[in-house]
Scaffold this motif. Sequence first.
Motif, PDB file in Angstrom:
ATOM      1  N   LEU A   1       2.699   6.619  -6.821  1.00 36.98           N
ATOM      2  CA  LEU A   1       1.833   7.203  -7.840  1.00 36.98           C
ATOM      3  C   LEU A   1       2.016   8.708  -7.965  1.00 36.98           C
ATOM      4  O   LEU A   1       1.760   9.283  -9.024  1.00 36.98           O
ATOM      5  N   ASN A   2       2.436   9.347  -6.902  1.00 35.52           N
ATOM      6  CA  ASN A   2       2.595  10.798  -6.901  1.00 35.52           C
ATOM      7  C   ASN A   2       4.048  11.225  -7.072  1.00 35.52           C
ATOM      8  O   ASN A   2       4.393  12.377  -6.805  1.00 35.52           O
ATOM      9  N   MET A   3       4.887  10.295  -7.548  1.00 40.13           N
ATOM     10  CA  MET A   3       6.312  10.584  -7.731  1.00 40.13           C
ATOM     11  C   MET A   3       6.743  10.227  -9.148  1.00 40.13           C
ATOM     12  O   MET A   3       6.056   9.491  -9.860  1.00 40.13           O
TER      13      MET A   3
ATOM     14  N   ILE B   1       0.835  -1.204   0.000  1.00 40.36           N
ATOM     15  CA  ILE B   1       0.000   0.000   0.000  1.00 40.36           C
ATOM     16  C   ILE B   1       0.870   1.255   0.000  1.00 40.36           C
ATOM     17  O   ILE B   1       0.642   2.193  -0.779  1.00 40.36           O
ATOM     18  N   THR B   2       1.893   1.283   0.856  1.00 41.52           N
ATOM     19  CA  THR B   2       2.761   2.456   0.948  1.00 41.52           C
ATOM     20  C   THR B   2       3.511   2.694  -0.346  1.00 41.52           C
ATOM     21  O   THR B   2       3.563   3.825  -0.854  1.00 41.52           O
ATOM     22  N   ALA B   3       4.102   1.635  -0.907  1.00 38.79           N
ATOM     23  CA  ALA B   3       4.880   1.792  -2.134  1.00 38.79           C
ATOM     24  C   ALA B   3       4.010   2.273  -3.285  1.00 38.79           C
ATOM     25  O   ALA B   3       4.380   3.188  -4.027  1.00 38.79           O
ATOM     26  N   ALA B   4       2.836   1.675  -3.445  1.00 43.26           N
ATOM     27  CA  ALA B   4       1.966   2.043  -4.559  1.00 43.26           C
ATOM     28  C   ALA B   4       1.384   3.436  -4.380  1.00 43.26           C
ATOM     29  O   ALA B   4       1.365   4.244  -5.321  1.00 43.26           O
ATOM     30  N   THR B   5       0.915   3.752  -3.183  1.00 43.82           N
ATOM     31  CA  THR B   5       0.260   5.039  -2.957  1.00 43.82           C
ATOM     32  C   THR B   5       1.247   6.189  -3.063  1.00 43.82           C
ATOM     33  O   THR B   5       0.978   7.200  -3.729  1.00 43.82           O
ATOM     34  N   ARG B   6       2.392   6.060  -2.431  1.00 46.64           N
ATOM     35  CA  ARG B   6       3.386   7.132  -2.516  1.00 46.64           C
ATOM     36  C   ARG B   6       3.978   7.217  -3.909  1.00 46.64           C
ATOM     37  O   ARG B   6       4.198   8.311  -4.447  1.00 46.64           O
TER      38      ARG B   6
ATOM     39  N   GLN C   1      12.671   4.014  -5.502  1.00 48.84           N
ATOM     40  CA  GLN C   1      13.382   4.124  -4.239  1.00 48.84           C
ATOM     41  C   GLN C   1      12.458   3.794  -3.076  1.00 48.84           C
ATOM     42  O   GLN C   1      12.848   3.097  -2.128  1.00 48.84           O
ATOM     43  N   VAL C   2      11.209   4.268  -3.133  1.00 50.45           N
ATOM     44  CA  VAL C   2      10.227   3.923  -2.099  1.00 50.45           C
ATOM     45  C   VAL C   2      10.003   2.417  -2.064  1.00 50.45           C
ATOM     46  O   VAL C   2       9.951   1.798  -0.998  1.00 50.45           O
ATOM     47  N   GLU C   3       9.872   1.808  -3.254  1.00 50.52           N
ATOM     48  CA  GLU C   3       9.697   0.363  -3.332  1.00 50.52           C
ATOM     49  C   GLU C   3      10.864  -0.362  -2.664  1.00 50.52           C
ATOM     50  O   GLU C   3      10.668  -1.314  -1.886  1.00 50.52           O
ATOM     51  N   ALA C   4      12.087   0.076  -2.962  1.00 49.91           N
ATOM     52  CA  ALA C   4      13.270  -0.552  -2.371  1.00 49.91           C
ATOM     53  C   ALA C   4      13.288  -0.387  -0.855  1.00 49.91           C
ATOM     54  O   ALA C   4      13.637  -1.327  -0.117  1.00 49.91           O
ATOM     55  N   GLU C   5      12.897   0.789  -0.382  1.00 48.95           N
ATOM     56  CA  GLU C   5      12.865   1.028   1.062  1.00 48.95           C
ATOM     57  C   GLU C   5      11.855   0.118   1.753  1.00 48.95           C
ATOM     58  O   GLU C   5      12.119  -0.401   2.848  1.00 48.95           O
TER      59      GLU C   5
END
Length: 262
Positions: A221-223, A214-219, A230-234
């Motif tokens: 989408l706006n990047m 949820i976090t990776a997909a939601t954040r 990078q969010v996905e990797a984190e």
Amino acid sequence: MTEPVLFHVADRIALLTLNRPDKLNALSYALIDALMAALDRIETDPAVRAVILTGAGDRAFSAGADIDEFSTNVADGRAAALRDFVRRGQAMTARLEAFSKPVIAAVNGLAFGGGCEITEAVHLAVASDRASFAKPEIRLGMPPTFGGSQRLPRLVGRKRGLELLLTGDPFPAQRALQIGLVNAVVPHAELLPAARALAQRIIRHGPDAVAAVITAATRGLNMAIGEGLQVEAEQFAALVGSRDLDAGLAAWRERRPPRVSG
């Protein structure tokens, strides 16, 4: 006094019901505040793994903002309208969008204005075949104020989104499915069972992995794609060494179903 949001938990799923059926579940300030409080309660409760959000009665999911209430703020000027109305509504939809547990809208009737914006913001949505949607804010002489001018074009495409935003015309559940606003349309009597079945398909997986997706997909989408990666990797890195990831890899190696914690 009737509770503006009803709260019930069963089988690790919280059912939140917008409870102003006589007002078509219009989003009063008290209702929005109660919904936010319920989300705070759910987020810290490990026994709750998913949320279903629906409306009381057979007529409406939510017909949108309480016009009588917010028109008073408009009459008081820009500062009051922005503080009490716009920021409250935007905080609600942002909270739903970024919530760490899956939120599924079970759209049981009218989803106009703010009701449609809730549908846009939540992670997944199932609609009754009786449901209908609209972006009627333009008829009041204003744009959407709870995030709809931003989320709807991102969800359905710029031209489709602008058509709905600029005409204010209602559209049926099948159209909402066609353009990607909802995930499924089901017979009215099957709405809550269908939403529960979808929730169960998600919570069979580990809660940390669900939250990471949820976090990776939601954040993301706006990047830009690079920032999203990078969010996905984190999110992946945070799971390395976790019980669920170790158990999932062990189950794959042993060719058996994983044992999910939580």
